[in-house]
Enzyme design. Structure first.
Site, PDB file in Angstrom:
ATOM      1  N   CYS A 127      11.375  10.507  -1.123  1.00  0.00           N
ATOM      2  CA  CYS A 127      11.085   9.121  -1.490  1.00  0.00           C
ATOM      3  C   CYS A 127       9.948   8.538  -0.673  1.00  0.00           C
ATOM      4  O   CYS A 127       9.655   7.359  -0.751  1.00  0.00           O
ATOM      5  CB  CYS A 127      12.337   8.263  -1.363  1.00  0.00           C
ATOM      6  N   ARG A 155      15.251  -0.011  -1.368  1.00  0.00           N
ATOM      7  CA  ARG A 155      15.070  -0.475   0.019  1.00  0.00           C
ATOM      8  C   ARG A 155      15.841  -1.796   0.174  1.00  0.00           C
ATOM      9  O   ARG A 155      15.292  -2.881   0.007  1.00  0.00           O
ATOM     10  CB  ARG A 155      13.596  -0.694   0.329  1.00  0.00           C
ATOM     11  N   HIS A 198       2.091 -14.522  -3.542  1.00  0.00           N
ATOM     12  CA  HIS A 198       2.758 -14.530  -4.842  1.00  0.00           C
ATOM     13  C   HIS A 198       1.769 -14.434  -5.984  1.00  0.00           C
ATOM     14  O   HIS A 198       2.037 -13.805  -7.001  1.00  0.00           O
ATOM     15  CB  HIS A 198       3.609 -15.794  -4.995  1.00  0.00           C
ATOM     16  N   GLU A 223      13.837  12.016   7.740  1.00  0.00           N
ATOM     17  CA  GLU A 223      12.560  11.391   8.095  1.00  0.00           C
ATOM     18  C   GLU A 223      12.294  11.480   9.589  1.00  0.00           C
ATOM     19  O   GLU A 223      11.329  10.943  10.095  1.00  0.00           O
ATOM     20  CB  GLU A 223      12.512   9.940   7.606  1.00  0.00           C
ATOM     21  N   ARG A 243      19.821   2.833  -0.479  1.00  0.00           N
ATOM     22  CA  ARG A 243      19.667   3.148   0.940  1.00  0.00           C
ATOM     23  C   ARG A 243      20.189   1.974   1.753  1.00  0.00           C
ATOM     24  O   ARG A 243      19.813   0.830   1.506  1.00  0.00           O
ATOM     25  CB  ARG A 243      18.197   3.378   1.285  1.00  0.00           C
ATOM     26  N   ARG A 273       2.405   4.859  11.771  1.00  0.00           N
ATOM     27  CA  ARG A 273       2.031   4.746  10.359  1.00  0.00           C
ATOM     28  C   ARG A 273       1.265   3.466  10.041  1.00  0.00           C
ATOM     29  O   ARG A 273       0.680   3.332   8.979  1.00  0.00           O
ATOM     30  CB  ARG A 273       3.279   4.872   9.463  1.00  0.00           C
ATOM     31  N   ASN A 314       6.990   9.109   4.853  1.00  0.00           N
ATOM     32  CA  ASN A 314       6.228   8.079   5.577  1.00  0.00           C
ATOM     33  C   ASN A 314       6.576   8.135   7.058  1.00  0.00           C
ATOM     34  O   ASN A 314       5.703   8.099   7.921  1.00  0.00           O
ATOM     35  CB  ASN A 314       6.537   6.684   5.036  1.00  0.00           C
ATOM     36  N   ASP A 315       7.868   8.220   7.337  1.00  0.00           N
ATOM     37  CA  ASP A 315       8.278   8.319   8.736  1.00  0.00           C
ATOM     38  C   ASP A 315       8.193   9.750   9.258  1.00  0.00           C
ATOM     39  O   ASP A 315       7.814   9.972  10.400  1.00  0.00           O
ATOM     40  CB  ASP A 315       9.700   7.778   8.915  1.00  0.00           C
TER      41      ASP A 315
HETATM   42  C1  PEP Z   1       9.910   6.977   4.445  1.00  0.00           C
HETATM   43  O1  PEP Z   1       9.972   6.828   5.660  1.00  0.00           O
HETATM   44  O2  PEP Z   1       9.251   7.875   3.885  1.00  0.00           O
HETATM   45  C2  PEP Z   1      10.628   6.052   3.551  1.00  0.00           C
HETATM   46  C3  PEP Z   1      10.668   6.257   2.249  1.00  0.00           C
HETATM   47  O3  PEP Z   1      11.208   4.952   4.103  1.00  0.00           O
HETATM   48  P1  PEP Z   1      10.409   3.628   4.525  1.00  0.00           P
HETATM   49  O4  PEP Z   1       9.003   3.750   4.005  1.00  0.00           O
HETATM   50  O5  PEP Z   1      11.145   2.484   3.917  1.00  0.00           O
HETATM   51  O6  PEP Z   1      10.483   3.680   6.018  1.00  0.00           O
HETATM   52 MG    MG Z   2      11.454   5.551   6.535  1.00  0.00          MG
END
Ligand code: PEP
Ligand code: MG
Length: 584
Positions: free
Chosen positions: A512, A305, A198, A441, A342, A475, A464-465
């Site tokens: 995103c 999220r 925190h 993703e 989401r 990742r 990201n995924d």
């Molecule tokens: C992604 O996978 O790019 C994404 C935005 O979702 P998260 O990072 O929450 O898995």
């Molecule tokens: Mg994701």
């Protein structure tokens, strides 16, 4: 002689120069002391009065933070007030007094340590860091037992009017940090703590440069020594040379200049030099993030999220609680701003005590996100109803994560329809035209984008995924950095394909994943025709500034050319070479 350097974890960016002050820890009761037999009731009374006094103190702090608009800090004190009601903490301490004749201080300390140690042993970094909150609350009660007032952190001495103080502490409690006065404290350094503690979160929200986890050596500093905190590099310089001091003073000025330049882009449309407009929106995890994102110049939210509403608690959030969160996030931006909610993405690296999921060998390939939601329609419908109800108060859109197959999208759509039907029959208002889309993703969905595009209202590409599944590179594994790069042409080809498929059906497409806020990726994505870029709030103004310098009509050929390169490194140098605007 060069300055002595201490390395820690960069917790909050920026540069601070000032004189060291050291915050000594409160004395903690050692060992266990007992009261005489027969004195238990009186001791219990003394304990309850201390808890009540701590509550009064926390309520006052909460009010002060709220009236100063310091929402993040207010949330922390709200959580601390809840801890004062906690059975495992307060109830257990009372039991120790009543049943085992513990003195109140010992009882509080033992219960606090027990709960804190349990939290500290968890895998989840966020929950681990909550141990500090439990200790903070328990110390507050112990201070009240001794009639002491609140910690003096905020009133740390200032060496001289023109110099700020740099606070050194073993660890700062969340309340210490919330009470730091940025006009007095230029930065802080703690021996313990991590990036999600925190104290680190607050430092970022207030904009105080901070370094955490610097080790106990950092506490050997002498009071009054001149110190530089380099919050970007995670570096503390003690007694710097004149040369070093001048260097950091220049960096401070530059940073202030950059902030002023970027400020011009706040509240402006996101438009390229040749007049092509896109949307620059933010990724958020809470209502507080929404408010901050607005301040950072975001036009709305491209990714809420929502799983963060479910995490760090033993139970599940109710429909009412979720409704309030989604409604307040929309209200932070006003009725027209797009807010993409989401549905919850639990599993993978995100655990949920309330669901008691089984441990899996491959959680990223496992029971996660929409897979759980379709298996647990009760849970899913609670969330869908909450989003629908909030859609009466803003421009909400709904988005499903981890869609791999058309059947999943169709099943989600059917459940959304059921939820709508329920609300209609209960006469509860919602937006009948609410848009529903999917995250792209998983490579399977990217490959089938043309088919999905006929049915959904929009796509948002989760790089990201998408990168981890395309490159088969976890990742979370730092050794695989060379593969975990969205600029690899196989990933770029999928992105290009998805954008084309969406536009073919006149659907909008956003992104995103982290890639959307990466400067070197922006010219490529703009060239491909991406409509919406969703990123961490602090990336919005720099992205808008870069966009304003780019000529979109020249980028289509760049976007095509990079698809034919060998790897991410080649793509990076190609873009850097062909887009001089990146370096201005
Ligand atoms: C992604 O996978 O790019 C994404 C935005 O979702 P998260 O990072 O929450 O898995
Ligand atoms: Mg994701």
């Amino acid at each position: 002689m060069m300055a002595t350097e201490i390395k820690g974890i960069a917790a909050s960016e920026g540069y601070a120069i000032g004189r060291a002050v050291i915050l000594r820890e409160d004395a903690v009761p050692e060992g266990i002391t007992y009261v005489e037999s027969g004195d238990e009731a009186a001791e219990l009374n003394r304990f309850d009065s201390a808890v009540a006094a701590a509550r009064v103190e926390l309520e006052a702090l909460l009010e002060r933070m709220k009236s100063d608009g310091r929402e993040k800090e207010a949330e922390i004190f709200e959580a601390h007030l809840m801890l004062l009601e906690d059975e495992e903490l307060i109830g257990a301490a009372q039991e120790r007094i009543r049943g085992q004749r513990y003195k109140a201080e010992s009882a509080m300390n033992e219960s606090g340590e027990e709960v804190a140690e349990m939290l500290a042993s968890l895998d989840d970094e966020y929950l681990r860091e909550r141990a500090a909150d439990v200790r903070d609350v328990s110390r507050r009660v112990i201070r009240k037992l001794g009639n002491a007032s609140d910690s003096e952190a905020a009133k740390a001495p200032v060496a001289n009017k023109n110099e700020k103080s740099i606070l050194f502490a073993f660890d700062l409690t969340p309340s210490d940090t919330a009470q730091l006065d940025p006009s007095v404290i230029g930065g802080f350094v703690t021996a313990a703590g991590g990036r999600t503690s925190h104290s680190a979160i607050i430092a970022r929200s207030v904009g105080i440069p901070a370094i955490v986890g610097a080790g106990e050596g950092a506490l050997h500093i002498e009071e009054g020594q001149l110190v530089i905190v380099d919050g970007a590099a995670g570096l503390v310089l003690i007694e710097p040379e004149d040369k070093e001091l001048a260097h950091y003073q220049a960096l401070q000025e530059q940073a202030a200049g950059k902030r002023a330049l970027l400020d011009q882009y706040r509240g402006k449309p996101s438009i390229s030099a040749d007049g092509h407009q896109v949307e620059l929106v933010a990724n958020i995890g809470s209502v507080q993030d929404a408010r901050q994102a607005r301040e950072h110049g975001a036009e709305g939210v491209g990714l809420f999220r929502t799983e963060f509403l479910y995490m760090g608690r033993p139970d599940l959030p109710t429909e009412e609680e979720q409704f309030t969160a989604y409604k307040e996030a929309a209200e932070a931006f006003g009725p027209d701003a797009p807010i993409v909610i989401r549905t919850m993405d639990i599993g993978g690296d995100k655990e949920l005590p309330g669901l008691q999921l089984e441990k899996e060998d491959n959680p990223f390939l496992g029971y996660r996100a929409i897979r759980i939601c379709l298996d647990r329609p009760d849970l899913f419908k609670t969330q869908l109803r909450a989003v629908l109800r909030a859609s009466a108060f803003g421009n909400l859109k709904i988005m499903y994560p981890m869609i791999a197959a058309l059947a999943e999208w169709r099943a989600a759509k059917a459940l959304l329809e059921e939820a709508k039907q329920e609300l209609r029959s209960e006469n509860i208002a919602f937006n009948e035209q609410i848009e529903a889309g999917i995250m792209i993703e998983i490579p399977a969905a990217a490959q089938m984008a043309d088919r999905f595009a006929r049915e959904v209202d929009f796509f948002s590409i989760g790089t990201n995924d998408l990168v981890q599944y395309t490159m088969a590179a976890d990742r979370m594994n730092p050794k695989l950095g060379y593969l975990s790069d969205p600029l690899h042409p196989p990933v770029l080809r999928l992105i290009d394909q998805v954008i084309r498929a969406a536009h073919q059906e006149n659907k909008w497409v956003g992104m995103c994943g982290e890639m959307a806020g990466t400067p070197v990726a922006l010219p490529i994505l703009l060239g491909m025709g991406l409509d919406e870029f969703s990123m961490s709030a602090s990336a919005v103004l720099p992205a808008r500034a870069l966009l304003s310098r780019l000529d979109r009509s020249k980028l289509a050929s760049l976007a095509e050319a990079v698809l034919d390169l060998d790897d991410a490194e080649e793509v990076r140098s190609y873009v850097e070479q062909h887009v001089p605007e990146l370096n201005r």
